[in-house]
Design a protein around this motif. Structure first.
Motif, short mmCIF file in Angstrom:
data_model
loop_
_atom_site.label_atom_id
_atom_site.label_comp_id
_atom_site.label_asym_id
_atom_site.label_seq_id
_atom_site.Cartn_x
_atom_site.Cartn_y
_atom_site.Cartn_z
N ILE A 1 -35.08 31.82 17.21
CA ILE A 1 -35.04 31.21 15.87
C ILE A 1 -36.19 31.80 15.07
CG2 ILE A 1 -35.13 29.08 14.51
CD1 ILE A 1 -34.23 27.54 16.96
N ILE A 2 -35.88 32.30 13.88
CA ILE A 2 -36.92 32.88 13.03
C ILE A 2 -37.02 32.14 11.71
CG2 ILE A 2 -35.35 34.63 12.04
CD1 ILE A 2 -37.82 36.56 12.10
N GLN A 3 -38.23 31.91 11.27
CA GLN A 3 -38.50 31.23 9.99
C GLN A 3 -39.30 32.15 9.08
OE1 GLN A 3 -40.60 27.44 10.23
NE2 GLN A 3 -41.43 27.70 8.18
N ALA A 4 -38.94 32.17 7.80
CA ALA A 4 -39.69 32.95 6.82
C ALA A 4 -39.41 32.38 5.44
CB ALA A 4 -39.28 34.42 6.86
N ASN A 5 -40.37 32.52 4.53
CA ASN A 5 -40.04 32.23 3.14
C ASN A 5 -39.42 33.48 2.53
OD1 ASN A 5 -42.10 33.96 2.11
ND2 ASN A 5 -43.57 32.28 1.99
N GLU A 6 -39.02 33.41 1.27
CA GLU A 6 -38.27 34.52 0.68
C GLU A 6 -39.08 35.81 0.63
OE1 GLU A 6 -35.18 32.70 -2.43
OE2 GLU A 6 -37.21 31.87 -2.69
N ASN A 7 -40.37 35.73 0.32
CA ASN A 7 -41.20 36.92 0.26
C ASN A 7 -41.43 37.50 1.66
OD1 ASN A 7 -41.57 36.94 -2.55
ND2 ASN A 7 -43.24 35.47 -2.41
N GLU A 8 -41.65 36.63 2.63
CA GLU A 8 -41.85 37.09 4.00
C GLU A 8 -40.58 37.74 4.55
OE1 GLU A 8 -44.92 33.35 4.81
OE2 GLU A 8 -42.90 33.34 5.70
N PHE A 9 -39.45 37.12 4.26
CA PHE A 9 -38.16 37.63 4.74
C PHE A 9 -37.90 39.04 4.23
CE2 PHE A 9 -33.39 37.42 4.96
CZ PHE A 9 -33.31 37.26 6.33
N ALA A 10 -38.31 39.30 3.00
CA ALA A 10 -38.08 40.61 2.38
C ALA A 10 -38.88 41.72 3.03
CB ALA A 10 -38.41 40.55 0.89
N THR A 11 -39.87 41.39 3.87
CA THR A 11 -40.68 42.42 4.54
C THR A 11 -40.06 42.86 5.87
OG1 THR A 11 -42.09 40.90 5.81
CG2 THR A 11 -42.78 41.42 3.53
N LEU A 12 -38.99 42.19 6.31
CA LEU A 12 -38.37 42.52 7.59
C LEU A 12 -37.42 43.70 7.42
CD1 LEU A 12 -37.66 38.91 8.93
CD2 LEU A 12 -39.63 40.38 9.39
N GLY A 13 -37.96 44.90 7.37
CA GLY A 13 -37.16 46.09 7.18
C GLY A 13 -36.76 46.29 5.73
N SER A 14 -36.05 47.39 5.47
CA SER A 14 -35.59 47.73 4.12
C SER A 14 -34.07 47.60 4.04
CB SER A 14 -36.01 49.16 3.76
OG SER A 14 -37.41 49.29 3.76
N PHE A 15 -33.61 46.63 3.25
CA PHE A 15 -32.19 46.37 3.09
C PHE A 15 -31.85 46.18 1.62
CE2 PHE A 15 -33.33 45.09 7.36
CZ PHE A 15 -32.31 45.61 8.14
N LYS A 16 -30.59 46.37 1.27
CA LYS A 16 -30.16 46.25 -0.11
C LYS A 16 -29.94 44.79 -0.51
CE LYS A 16 -27.91 50.78 -0.28
NZ LYS A 16 -26.62 51.50 -0.43
N SER A 17 -29.71 43.91 0.47
CA SER A 17 -29.40 42.53 0.15
C SER A 17 -29.84 41.60 1.28
CB SER A 17 -27.89 42.35 -0.07
OG SER A 17 -27.18 42.56 1.14
N GLU A 18 -29.92 40.31 0.94
CA GLU A 18 -30.23 39.29 1.94
C GLU A 18 -29.17 39.27 3.03
OE1 GLU A 18 -31.74 35.42 0.57
OE2 GLU A 18 -30.12 34.50 1.74
N THR A 19 -27.91 39.45 2.64
CA THR A 19 -26.80 39.43 3.60
C THR A 19 -26.93 40.55 4.62
OG1 THR A 19 -25.31 38.45 1.96
CG2 THR A 19 -24.29 39.55 3.84
N GLU A 20 -27.29 41.75 4.16
CA GLU A 20 -27.47 42.86 5.09
C GLU A 20 -28.57 42.57 6.09
OE1 GLU A 20 -28.06 46.70 3.46
OE2 GLU A 20 -26.16 46.77 2.38
#
Length: 280
Positions: free
Chosen positions: A173-192
């Protein structure tokens, strides 16, 4: 149940408009909430650090845990926090923490393990890989400051984690806020990004959205589903500890119920209560 909590303790000074407020911080908030909602039958353990100068702030909560894995150090991190209700708060570290000592822990003893990356250097990817190799316990992981490496001035800056897969492969189980989540690799969208994390083995993704609420992604019969729960608008600039309170609440209720929706709802409610108690 045997539950292990891992993360750095820090001593916070929160800079508010009217005054500076000092308090115990870091894993303290996770520990405080877990102690409040756990059952007397549970065995709670904590792996952290304390020092002689600030230990009296932490011990009222930490004394409710088994302290075998608490390490005494010369000084725990001291952090100056500058809250902002429009952007992510600024954090400046006045001293740098050493990595937590895991050598005394037999991880196979535990049913559930919660890791909160309070400073981002609490454990290493190799540590997490070792933990996973030693236990079948459910591992809950809060990205937290892993997403914000420290610059030369001691300030935290959001940075894309190029080695994020090393971490993700060993998390349930992983928890992140929106800014933290965006640092997990480079993707075009949240869904990806969500789909990639599931591909790497994550079972549940928790995305906190500040005053807007929280969202959970999970899989059922091979299909990715999501729940979103809004929160009440509470007027306060000091939200320090909210994410930790949310995480500990979800973690404990999920291991009790295995119900994502109920655990998410309860976590949002308890976080609102945490904020309301602070502003009274």
């Amino acid at each position: 149940m045997k539950i292990l909590l891992i993360g750095h303790s820090v001593f916070d000074t929160v800079s508010l408009s009217e005054k500076d407020v000092s308090s115990p911080g870091g894993i303290f908030y996770s520990a405080q909430q877990l102690l409040k909602i756990s059952s007397p039958e549970d065995e709670l353990f904590i792996c952290t650090q304390i020092d002689d100068y600030t230990k009296e702030y932490f011990l009222p909560v930490y004394s409710g845990f088994n302290n075998d894995f608490i390490e005494k150090v010369d000084a725990i991190p001291s952090v100056k926090l500058f809250p902002d209700n429009k952007t992510e708060r600024k954090e400046v570290y006045l001293n740098y923490p050493s990595k937590l000592n895991l050598s005394k822990i037999n991880f196979s003893d535990f049913n559930y393990i919660m890791i909160n990356m309070i400073t981002g250097t609490d454990i290493s990817p190799d540590d997490l890989k070792f933990i996973r190799s030693q236990t079948s316990a459910l591992i809950y992981f809060d990205v937290h400051t892993l997403s914000r490496p420290m610059n030369q001035s001691g300030e935290r800056i959001f940075t894309t984690l190029k080695n994020y897969e090393e971490w993700i492969r060993n998390i349930d189980i992983i928890q992140a806020n929106e800014n933290e989540f965006a640092t997990l690799g480079s993707f075009k969208s949240e869904t990806e990004r969500v789909n990639k994390l599931f591909e790497l083995g994550v079972k549940i993704i928790l995305l906190t959205k500040g005053s807007n609420g929280a969202k959970a992604y999970f899989k059922r019969s091979g299909e990715v589903l999501s729940y979103f729960i809004s929160s009440k608008k509470i007027k306060t600039i000091n939200t320090v500890g909210c994410g930790d309170t949310f995480g500990a609440t979800f973690f404990y209720n999920y291991i009790r119920t295995k119900n994502v929706y109920k655990s998410l709802s309860f976590a949002v409610i308890k976080t609102e209560k945490f904020l309301n108690e602070r502003i009274r």
